[in-house]
Design a protein around this motif. Sequence first.
Motif, PDB file in Angstrom:
ATOM      1  N   ALA A  32      -6.341   6.848  -1.036  1.00 24.29           N
ATOM      2  CA  ALA A  32      -6.399   7.049  -2.482  1.00 24.29           C
ATOM      3  C   ALA A  32      -7.779   7.520  -2.918  1.00 24.29           C
ATOM      4  N   ASN A  77       2.210   1.847  -3.408  1.00 24.23           N
ATOM      5  CA  ASN A  77       1.231   2.513  -4.268  1.00 24.23           C
ATOM      6  C   ASN A  77       1.119   3.995  -3.928  1.00 24.23           C
ATOM      7  N   MET A  78       1.132   4.303  -2.638  1.00 23.59           N
ATOM      8  CA  MET A  78       1.071   5.700  -2.213  1.00 23.59           C
ATOM      9  C   MET A  78       2.212   6.509  -2.826  1.00 23.59           C
ATOM     10  N   ASN A 135     -10.118   4.557   1.735  1.00 25.68           N
ATOM     11  CA  ASN A 135      -8.659   4.594   1.715  1.00 25.68           C
ATOM     12  C   ASN A 135      -8.178   5.984   1.322  1.00 25.68           C
ATOM     13  N   THR A 146       0.831  -1.204   0.000  1.00 26.04           N
ATOM     14  CA  THR A 146       0.000   0.000   0.000  1.00 26.04           C
ATOM     15  C   THR A 146       0.864   1.250   0.000  1.00 26.04           C
ATOM     16  N   GLN A 147       1.925   1.266   0.804  1.00 24.22           N
ATOM     17  CA  GLN A 147       2.804   2.433   0.813  1.00 24.22           C
ATOM     18  C   GLN A 147       3.568   2.558  -0.498  1.00 24.22           C
ATOM     19  N   SER A 191      -6.121   0.162  -1.720  1.00 25.32           N
ATOM     20  CA  SER A 191      -5.195   1.219  -2.115  1.00 25.32           C
ATOM     21  C   SER A 191      -5.315   1.602  -3.582  1.00 25.32           C
TER      22      SER A 191
END
Length: 415
Positions: A134, A100-101, A132, A97-98, A126
Amino acid sequence: MEFDQIREADTAVANAMEGELSRQQETFSLIASENYVSEAVLAGQGSPLTNKYAEGYPGERYYAGCEYVDEIEQLAIDRATELWGADHVNVQPHSGTQANMAVYLAVLEPGDKILSLDLNHGGHLSHGHHVNFAGQLFEVEHYEVDADTGYLDYESIHEHAERFEPDIIVSGFSAYPREVEWERIQEAADAVDAYHLADIAHITGLVAAGVHESPVGVADFATGSTHKTIRAGRGGIIMCDEEYADDIDSAVFPGSQGGPLAHNIAGKAVGFGEALTPAFQSYAEQVVANAKALGDVLTDKGLSLVSGGTDTHLLLVDLRESHPDVTGSDAEDALADANLILNANTVPGETRSAFDPSGVRIGTPGITTRGFDEAATRELGELIYEVIDNVDDDSVIESVRSRVEELSREYPLYE
């Protein structure tokens, strides 16, 4: 495996850790996003590297005393480069997830548009779910799988992209059992001048072993987890073309993280090294063979599989037709009582709540790590069906649990 040092310092934590070890040894993890790492990876992640701050990147740290951290991180980068063939690799994200962030931070502005797979159709939080970050920061629309086939409809994705004109298209999944045709997604992205992020969190190991097509070199960015099918300890990874290297590195540090977790990166380095061996190739092939064997058993028993089967490490079972009175949560709870651990999951066209959905997701990475072949997996499939077909029958569940306990001793973990 002993916890004597922890017990001397903290009995309560030691008791809980021993309980968790016993739970893992006596049950089988069929959660598609879980696996068992080697004791070498465990040792790397539990090492004195946890003491070291190392903000920055190899050769460019903001702290002194980073020469060995540099060496380990560079090993992780070099091994990842060899595994996936990327121009540039960042191994610092703490999770998929991070990762993707960081990609979003590198190339998007708040309010930009994301087109991604709907969560109920196999996507991930994400990718832009409204709860989320996003979904809160960006304008998001979702594409879906074909309602009749359970497969991605690439022509529909292309048409959706032309209508919506996203700034980035996200491919990849958390519960889609078929191979993704990355080039078809790239064609849709090219048509609207969008970036393409391929999230391979679930299939990092399958891609590394060549049993699933790779998006690296096709998509602008590929992100993933390092603890699912790749077995390299918990964390994330980003791979990209060289032209995006500086933007990605800046988006990870200092954009979205501070100091990297050097001990986790050590686990990644060790796990990536293991994945470069011929034994890992055989493992990845067996993961897919076991998933297909499991799917055959469940189909023969009358259960409905989304898309009719699998090309990967996971199956998505839709219970509505065969067992209309059994929810995914009912099945999850009954199977957990039988020491078979998986998760309830939404299915395409979901008619129930996400908190009590209509399906279950089943994965084979963990049991394959413990030595299961197709024959053993087929027996496990029989046991899974027996529980689903008798979720309220304690005697059946007890009988299955007894057999699972025998199998757990036949296929031991951390002896």
